[in-house]
Scaffold this motif. Structure first.
Motif, PDB file in Angstrom:
ATOM      1  N   SER A 198       0.852  -1.202   0.000  1.00  0.00           N
ATOM      2  CA  SER A 198       0.000   0.000   0.000  1.00  0.00           C
ATOM      3  C   SER A 198       0.878   1.240   0.000  1.00  0.00           C
ATOM      4  CB  SER A 198      -0.903   0.088   1.230  1.00  0.00           C
ATOM      5  OG  SER A 198      -1.392  -1.129   1.562  1.00  0.00           O
ATOM      6  N   ARG A 226       1.458   6.291  -7.154  1.00  0.00           N
ATOM      7  CA  ARG A 226       0.359   7.046  -7.754  1.00  0.00           C
ATOM      8  C   ARG A 226       0.705   8.521  -7.778  1.00  0.00           C
ATOM      9  NH1 ARG A 226      -3.051   3.886  -4.628  1.00  0.00           N
ATOM     10  NH2 ARG A 226      -3.658   2.072  -5.835  1.00  0.00           N
ATOM     11  N   THR A 282      -0.645   0.099 -10.768  1.00  0.00           N
ATOM     12  CA  THR A 282      -1.538   1.004 -10.038  1.00  0.00           C
ATOM     13  C   THR A 282      -2.127   2.085 -10.933  1.00  0.00           C
ATOM     14  OG1 THR A 282       0.424   2.217  -9.354  1.00  0.00           O
ATOM     15  CG2 THR A 282      -0.585   0.789  -7.715  1.00  0.00           C
ATOM     16  N   GLU A 308      -8.570  -0.306 -17.093  1.00  0.00           N
ATOM     17  CA  GLU A 308      -8.467  -1.330 -16.059  1.00  0.00           C
ATOM     18  C   GLU A 308      -7.177  -1.198 -15.266  1.00  0.00           C
ATOM     19  OE1 GLU A 308      -8.944  -5.149 -17.917  1.00  0.00           O
ATOM     20  OE2 GLU A 308     -10.899  -5.333 -16.942  1.00  0.00           O
ATOM     21  N   THR A 317      -7.166  -2.785  -7.981  1.00  0.00           N
ATOM     22  CA  THR A 317      -7.572  -2.073  -6.776  1.00  0.00           C
ATOM     23  C   THR A 317      -6.478  -2.276  -5.728  1.00  0.00           C
ATOM     24  OG1 THR A 317      -8.637  -3.995  -5.807  1.00  0.00           O
ATOM     25  CG2 THR A 317      -9.995  -2.610  -7.247  1.00  0.00           C
ATOM     26  N   ASP A 318      -6.550  -1.514  -4.637  1.00  0.00           N
ATOM     27  CA  ASP A 318      -5.532  -1.630  -3.588  1.00  0.00           C
ATOM     28  C   ASP A 318      -5.410  -3.045  -3.057  1.00  0.00           C
ATOM     29  OD1 ASP A 318      -4.338   0.732  -3.549  1.00  0.00           O
ATOM     30  OD2 ASP A 318      -5.230   1.470  -1.671  1.00  0.00           O
ATOM     31  N   GLU A 343      -6.385  -5.868  -4.493  1.00  0.00           N
ATOM     32  CA  GLU A 343      -5.859  -6.764  -5.533  1.00  0.00           C
ATOM     33  C   GLU A 343      -4.360  -6.580  -5.696  1.00  0.00           C
ATOM     34  OE1 GLU A 343      -9.774  -7.001  -8.479  1.00  0.00           O
ATOM     35  OE2 GLU A 343      -8.266  -5.454  -8.796  1.00  0.00           O
TER      36      GLU A 343
END
Ligand code: HEM
Length: 383
Positions: free
Chosen positions: A180, A187, A199, A206, A209-210, A212
């Protein structure tokens, strides 16, 4: 023992202490057919544990390896776009440079533990640099992946007296937090690494997600480190025990290396098995199974199946064809990192034997007490 199981007429049922049990698929054709039919042989709820995982563990570990289509296909599509041959190619220069550096250090150090000084740093540093993980975290990352994969090996889990579930949960959350943090960082400030690619939304919008991302990251560091490390250690064991094969390799390295790498993976089968669970009744190679049955695909046994491999217990780097299932049998879950792993083994073997042709193990390998991974925890070497 596996030869006896392959020859058996009846289905092989293995009861477990909790009252459940599984069927062992030990023949090449059984493993292949099950892999080709994911709609019957499901990877859910898990492909990597014989027993059903506790909910708190799946929360962290439920990555694409334990999912079926369409969710698996969607994840695999996103990741394989970021895990293209071009991306791998970008890192293969690093593989050669790292192999050279590790052999420099080995030559300087002299006799030592091959696992600690050569086999472990190789895949760890490659996967960490692909993901953009800082060098300062390497030690903690390997510690966490060891614990996660070596479930049940007292050397790795619970030396501080904590129970297994707690240790595993802690290691999983460490890997997820690291991810994370990295994801957030990338990002804001994109870099030229895999995390940035994963990310940031792709062409058709597509992205992972965090959660995933955390799961994929855990899968990658675990699958990318332990498997390749053990393949490398097994390679040294095999070439030490078979000096004729080592001489053959040395006699024409460029020609022999590709076959040698395939044969190491066949013979060692670094991943021993994967699990599937039947979605419906099915007849597999003359045996009837029922919806809900658990089956274990024994790659180590399929890779020794005398119906497919002549003299299967012989380590033969000229074996051709060599349709081993060390990276899984053809199917949607076939190893995503097979190309990278082969690259790492090739470059390291090339550098090791070109520079230290007499490199050999000086004692038995210390084996990891784990059934899922064919692991080696230490291996003294000299040259
Ligand atoms: C010698 C080294 C390796 C071996 C023996 C190995 C073996 C395997 C096996 C047996 C599977 C399951 C196949 C199936 O269920 O059909 C698998 C899946 C996978 N491997 Fe590897 N692997 C190795 C290296 C790597 C590396 C270096 C990476 C990544 C950097 C990697 C990433 C993966 C991933 C992501 C999957 C899941 C693919 C999916 O579910 O679609 N592996 N591997």
């Amino acid at each position: 023992m596996f030869a006896a199981l392959r020859a058996a007429e009846e289905r092989i049922y293995c009861p477990l202490s909790d009252g459940s049990g599984f069927y062992a698929l030990t023949r090449y054709e059984e493993v292949s057919e099950a892999s080709r039919h994911p709609e019957v042989f499901s990877s859910q709820p898990t492909a990597v544990s014989v027993t059903d995982p506790a909910p708190e563990v799946t929360e962290y570990s439920g990555s694409m390896i334990s999912l079926d289509d369409p969710r698996h296909a969607r994840l695999r599509r996103i990741v394989s776009r970021s895990f293209t041959p071009r991306m791998i190619q970008r890192f293969t220069g690093d593989v050669t440079v790292l192999a050279r550096r590790l052999v420099d250090e080995l030559a300087e150090r002299g006799p030592c533990d091959f696992v600690e000084h050569v086999a472990t740093p190789m895949p760890l540093q490659i996967i960490c640099s692909m993901m953009g993980i800082p060098g300062t975290a390497y030690g903690d990352v390997i510690d966490a992946t060891n614990a996660v994969l070596a479930i049940g090996d007292p050397d790795y889990v619970g030396p501080d007296g904590k129970d297994r579930a707690t240790t595993i949960r802690e290691k999983f959350s460490y890997l997820h937090e690291l991810m994370s943090d990295l994801g957030r960082l990338r990002r804001e400030r994109p870099a030229d690494d895999l995390v940035t690619a994963l990310t940031n939304a792709n062409v058709d919008g597509e992205a992972l997600t965090d959660i995933e991302l955390g799961r994929f990251f855990t899968l990658l560091v675990v699958a990318g480190n332990e498997t390749t490390r053990n393949a490398l250690s097994h390679a040294l064991v095999l070439f030490s025990a078979n000096p004729d094969q080592r001489m053959l390799l040395l006699s024409d390295m460029n020609r022999r290396l590709p076959g040698a790498v395939e044969e190491v993976v066949r013979y060692a089968s670094p991943v021993t098995w994967m699990r599937r669970t039947l979605t419906r009744d099915y007849e597999l190679q003359g045996h009837a199974y029922q919806a809900g049955d658990r089956v274990i695909l024994y790659y180590n046994s399929a890779n020794r199946d005398e119906a497919v491999f002549k003299d299967p217990h012989t380590f033969d780097i000229t074996r051709s064809p060599n349709p081993h299932v060390g990276f899984g049998a053809p199917g949607p879950h076939f190893c995503l990192g097979a190309h990278l792993a082969k690259r790492e083994i090739t470059e390291l073997l090339r550098e090791l034997y070109a520079r230290l042709p007499n490199l050999h193990a000086t004692d038995h390998a210390c084996r990891q007490r784990a059934s899922f991974i064919n692991g080696i925890t230490s291996l003294p070497c000299a040259f």
